[in-house]
Design an enzyme around this catalytic site. Structure first.
Site, PDB file in Angstrom:
ATOM      1  N   ARG A   1       0.872  -0.900   0.029  1.00  0.00           N
ATOM      2  CA  ARG A   1       0.442   0.559   0.418  1.00  0.00           C
ATOM      3  C   ARG A   1       1.008   1.115  -0.466  1.00  0.00           C
ATOM      4  NH1 ARG A   1      -3.190  -3.657  -0.106  1.00  0.00           N
ATOM      5  NH2 ARG A   1      -4.829  -3.936   1.098  1.00  0.00           N
TER       6      ARG A   1
ATOM      7  N   HIS B   1       1.019  -4.488   5.206  1.00  0.00           N
ATOM      8  CA  HIS B   1       0.014  -4.386   5.137  1.00  0.00           C
ATOM      9  C   HIS B   1       0.528  -3.855   6.359  1.00  0.00           C
ATOM     10  CE1 HIS B   1      -3.942  -5.333   5.839  1.00  0.00           C
ATOM     11  NE2 HIS B   1      -4.582  -4.880   4.189  1.00  0.00           N
TER      12      HIS B   1
END
Length: 161
Positions: free
Chosen positions: A133, A152
């Site tokens: 991300r 994550h």
């Protein structure tokens, strides 16, 4: 210790020997190498100035939030593509891209809820969104306030351009 005249080659040899001791260790009692009078041996003035200006800024950022830095060139190519989409304002390939990131892990600098937004970095051969991300903060989501996580949200690195 090596005895030699104060010539450029001697200074280079000493700096190589001393460099093996570690770049950040103080070298008390050892004179610093003297720059050569030859213009070919000296780096361009612009490069030195850029290094002097850029490095303290990046170090200050790293010290301020305690996060390691990662340069855009060091990111996976999918992350660089995601950054370009963020700068362009989309469109994003995943429905959850752009949603508010709550910073529940409290690994990023504290800001009011709604400051951070998360974006998916595609993972090759993954059947879902994967673990990678980019989280950006602020109203314009500029790269200076973006972070990369490849696990994550277990850890982050500040993205530097």
């Amino acid at each position: 210790m090596v005895k030699c005249a104060r010539t450029f080659s001697c200074i280079v040899a000493l700096s190589v020997i001393l460099g093996a001791c570690g770049k950040d260790e103080p070298r008390s009692g050892v004179p610093e190498p003297v720059a050569s009078a030859s213009p070919a041996a000296a780096p361009p003035a612009q490069t030195v100035q850029q290094a002097q200006v850029r490095q303290p800024d990046e170090t200050a950022r790293q010290e301020r939030d305690g996060l390691a830095l990662v340069h855009i060139a060091q990111l996976p190519k999918q992350a660089a593509a995601t950054l370009r989409l963020i700068e362009a304002g989309g469109p994003f390939p995943y429905e959850k891209d752009g949603v508010v990131f709550g910073n529940r892990e409290r690994l990023l600098p504290r800001h009011p809820r709604g400051y951070y937004h998360e974006y998916t970095v595609p993972t090759p051969r993954a059947r879902d969104r994967g673990a990678r991300r980019i989280v950006c903060g602020g109203p314009r989501r500029q790269i200076g306030d973006c972070y990369y996580s490849d696990d994550h949200y277990s850890s982050f690195k500040r993205i530097a351009d």
